[in-house]
Design a protein around this motif. Structure first.
Motif, PDB file in Angstrom:
ATOM      1  N   LYS A 178       0.827  -1.208   0.000  1.00 57.92           N
ATOM      2  CA  LYS A 178       0.000   0.000   0.000  1.00 57.92           C
ATOM      3  C   LYS A 178       0.866   1.266   0.000  1.00 57.92           C
ATOM      4  O   LYS A 178       0.681   2.164  -0.817  1.00 57.92           O
ATOM      5  N   VAL A 179       1.831   1.321   0.902  1.00 54.65           N
ATOM      6  CA  VAL A 179       2.630   2.550   1.032  1.00 54.65           C
ATOM      7  C   VAL A 179       3.569   2.754  -0.152  1.00 54.65           C
ATOM      8  O   VAL A 179       4.118   3.850  -0.321  1.00 54.65           O
ATOM      9  N   CYS A 180       3.743   1.734  -1.002  1.00 55.08           N
ATOM     10  CA  CYS A 180       4.538   1.942  -2.218  1.00 55.08           C
ATOM     11  C   CYS A 180       3.971   3.089  -3.052  1.00 55.08           C
ATOM     12  O   CYS A 180       4.717   3.796  -3.744  1.00 55.08           O
ATOM     13  N   LEU A 181       2.648   3.311  -2.977  1.00 55.59           N
ATOM     14  CA  LEU A 181       2.021   4.366  -3.771  1.00 55.59           C
ATOM     15  C   LEU A 181       2.494   5.752  -3.359  1.00 55.59           C
ATOM     16  O   LEU A 181       2.329   6.718  -4.114  1.00 55.59           O
ATOM     17  N   LEU A 182       3.082   5.866  -2.179  1.00 52.33           N
ATOM     18  CA  LEU A 182       3.601   7.156  -1.732  1.00 52.33           C
ATOM     19  C   LEU A 182       4.947   7.480  -2.372  1.00 52.33           C
ATOM     20  O   LEU A 182       5.476   8.568  -2.193  1.00 52.33           O
ATOM     21  N   GLY A 183       5.477   6.538  -3.153  1.00 49.60           N
ATOM     22  CA  GLY A 183       6.717   6.804  -3.868  1.00 49.60           C
ATOM     23  C   GLY A 183       6.541   7.707  -5.062  1.00 49.60           C
ATOM     24  O   GLY A 183       7.518   8.212  -5.617  1.00 49.60           O
ATOM     25  N   VAL A 197      12.919  12.652   1.504  1.00 49.50           N
ATOM     26  CA  VAL A 197      13.379  11.813   2.614  1.00 49.50           C
ATOM     27  C   VAL A 197      12.622  12.134   3.893  1.00 49.50           C
ATOM     28  O   VAL A 197      12.287  11.247   4.681  1.00 49.50           O
ATOM     29  N   GLU A 198      12.312  13.410   4.097  1.00 44.94           N
ATOM     30  CA  GLU A 198      11.585  13.824   5.297  1.00 44.94           C
ATOM     31  C   GLU A 198      10.082  13.616   5.152  1.00 44.94           C
ATOM     32  O   GLU A 198       9.402  13.216   6.110  1.00 44.94           O
ATOM     33  N   GLY A 199       9.544  13.914   3.968  1.00 42.99           N
ATOM     34  CA  GLY A 199       8.102  13.952   3.801  1.00 42.99           C
ATOM     35  C   GLY A 199       7.427  12.599   3.694  1.00 42.99           C
ATOM     36  O   GLY A 199       6.329  12.402   4.242  1.00 42.99           O
ATOM     37  N   VAL A 200       8.048  11.653   2.999  1.00 44.58           N
ATOM     38  CA  VAL A 200       7.386  10.371   2.764  1.00 44.58           C
ATOM     39  C   VAL A 200       7.107   9.602   4.054  1.00 44.58           C
ATOM     40  O   VAL A 200       6.007   9.066   4.235  1.00 44.58           O
ATOM     41  N   PRO A 201       8.040   9.516   5.000  1.00 44.76           N
ATOM     42  CA  PRO A 201       7.702   8.823   6.253  1.00 44.76           C
ATOM     43  C   PRO A 201       6.540   9.475   6.997  1.00 44.76           C
ATOM     44  O   PRO A 201       5.740   8.767   7.638  1.00 44.76           O
ATOM     45  N   LEU A 206       4.012  10.947   5.541  1.00 45.35           N
ATOM     46  CA  LEU A 206       2.811  10.519   4.821  1.00 45.35           C
ATOM     47  C   LEU A 206       2.450   9.079   5.168  1.00 45.35           C
ATOM     48  O   LEU A 206       1.265   8.732   5.269  1.00 45.35           O
ATOM     49  N   VAL A 207       3.450   8.238   5.353  1.00 42.69           N
ATOM     50  CA  VAL A 207       3.192   6.867   5.803  1.00 42.69           C
ATOM     51  C   VAL A 207       2.498   6.897   7.160  1.00 42.69           C
ATOM     52  O   VAL A 207       1.522   6.171   7.400  1.00 42.69           O
ATOM     53  N   ASP A 208       2.993   7.749   8.053  1.00 43.40           N
ATOM     54  CA  ASP A 208       2.361   7.871   9.374  1.00 43.40           C
ATOM     55  C   ASP A 208       0.914   8.334   9.241  1.00 43.40           C
ATOM     56  O   ASP A 208       0.019   7.826   9.942  1.00 43.40           O
ATOM     57  N   ASP A 209       0.664   9.290   8.348  1.00 46.21           N
ATOM     58  CA  ASP A 209      -0.707   9.773   8.155  1.00 46.21           C
ATOM     59  C   ASP A 209      -1.617   8.645   7.684  1.00 46.21           C
ATOM     60  O   ASP A 209      -2.768   8.533   8.125  1.00 46.21           O
ATOM     61  N   TYR A 210      -1.103   7.813   6.787  1.00 49.12           N
ATOM     62  CA  TYR A 210      -1.895   6.667   6.325  1.00 49.12           C
ATOM     63  C   TYR A 210      -2.168   5.700   7.471  1.00 49.12           C
ATOM     64  O   TYR A 210      -3.308   5.254   7.661  1.00 49.12           O
ATOM     65  N   MET A 211      -1.153   5.387   8.237  1.00 49.28           N
ATOM     66  CA  MET A 211      -1.316   4.444   9.329  1.00 49.28           C
ATOM     67  C   MET A 211      -2.251   4.992  10.414  1.00 49.28           C
ATOM     68  O   MET A 211      -2.902   4.226  11.113  1.00 49.28           O
TER      69      MET A 211
END
Length: 379
Positions: free
Chosen positions: A173-178, A329-333, A335-340
């Protein structure tokens, strides 16, 4: 791990030449060199840009060198690291990044942009810092699309082009944040800076456009008008926050005039998520003079955009965005947290989950307008 320092033989989808389907091949992935990370890919989204560089090379898109492993929307686990790598360890869950963040160049040090210049030219040509790829097939070097090449069971990326994410994140799922979701979502929040109570028009309801709709909603827009020629997209757009849908084929006048009439002069914000210069101009002309902002999100390279200066002189703003304005590098993690934390949708983008052997079917689903995002699982 037993594979550390060894060449890994695995499977990958190889594009041998432009305009031809991908071929599943046995490839060899060399160990990482200094400041490189070798990743075992778990999943990869299939982005329209992958298709475009294969089938529109030399037309809408610049020609990339072949043979080429496409894919730039991946997630996986670190298998090993090269000398000088201090931020990653084997077993870390990571997302490779087509937009690096070195933290040292002029752009990285500026809050005005998310671009990064380190090794940019090389990764755009499918090679790493030393000018070569780490993947080979049948004795030939295989280039890695924008320095990644996630349509491979293993790949090697620069340590400035990868970010560590939380251990409990589902990689399929989080691959889409790439790429796609981050790009559209950030276009609304970071580039357009959509305001509460505003009106927005989003052109194109692929994954990027739907993510832009989601960003408009998150920013508090009151009217979010989704524009697409595929009427089947509207129900999906509602899920992400669209309030209205307009199909240009249903009208005998330009879509910008339709939108101007609907909104008493134009929307406050318009976002073009197609990558077509005619749609770009329509998006600009659909936003209100005096303060309307149009953001170009859709990717194209060789076409030329023509504008009437009048459309800017009366106060409209036209701007572009890359990767949604996130410092990667800063933003994607985050966004992962927001999804979780259930603040951002991802599952709803995935319409098909396929195996690497079905990669060409993912492209077919895309061109037939039957998918939003297909996710390729490697195992």
């Amino acid at each position: 791990m037993a594979t550390v320092g060894q060449v890994i033989k695995c499977r990958a989808a190889v594009a041998w030449e432009a305009g031809k389907p991908l071929s599943i091949e046995d490839v060899e992935v060399a160990p990482p060199k200094a400041h490189e990370v070798r990743i075992k890919t778990a999943a990869s989204g299939v982005c329209h840009t992958d298709w475009a560089y294969l089938f529109e090379a030399g037309k809408g898109m610049q020609m990339r060198p072949f043979p080429l492993i496409l894919g730039h929307e991946g997630a996986g686990v670190v298998e090993s690291v090269g000398p000088g790598v201090s931020k990653f360890s084997p077993g870390d869950k990571v997302i490779p990044l087509f937009l690096p963040q070195c933290g040292e160049c002029e752009c990285c040090l500026s809050p005005k942009t998310n671009l990064c210049t380190k090794n940019w030219t090389k990764t755009q040509q499918g090679v790493l810092a030393d000018g070569t790829s780490r993947i080979s097939c049948k004795g030939r070097q295989v280039y890695q699309f924008i320095g990644i090449g996630s349509f491979s069971e293993y790949t090697v990326v620069l340590d400035t082009s990868v970010t560590k994410i939380r251990d409990d994140a589902p990689l399929d799922k989080v691959c889409l944040l790439g790429c796609g979701v981050s790009t559209g979502y950030g276009a609304a929040l970071n580039a357009a800076k959509v305001e509460p109570g505003s009106s927005c028009a989003v052109f194109g309801l692929g994954a990027v456009g739907l993510a832009a709709v989601m960003g408009c909603k998150a920013a508090g827009a009151t009217r979010i008008i989704a524009v697409d020629i595929n009427p089947n997209k509207f129900e999906k757009a509602k899920v992400f926050g669209a309030t209205e849908f307009v199909n240009p084929k249903d009208h005998n006048k330009p879509i910008q005039k339709v939108l101007a009439e609907m909104t008493n002069g134009g929307v406050d914000f318009s976002l073009e998520c197609v990558g077509d210069v005619a749609v770009m101009r329509a998006a600009l002309e659909s936003c209100r003079s005096a303060w309307g902002t149009c953001v170009i999100v859709g990717w194209t390279e060789l076409a030329e955009l023509t504008l009437a200066p009048y459309d800017l002189l009366l106060g409209r703003t036209l701007k572009g965005t890359y990767f949604g304005g996130w410092k990667s590098v800063e933003g994607v993690p985050r966004l992962v947290d927001d999804y979780m934390n259930q603040k951002l949708l991802l599952d709803e983008f995935v319409t098909h989950t396929l195996h690497i052997d079905q990669i060409n079917e993912a492209f077919n689903l895309m061109t037939r307008g039957e998918s939003i995002r297909s996710v390729i699982k490697m195992e």
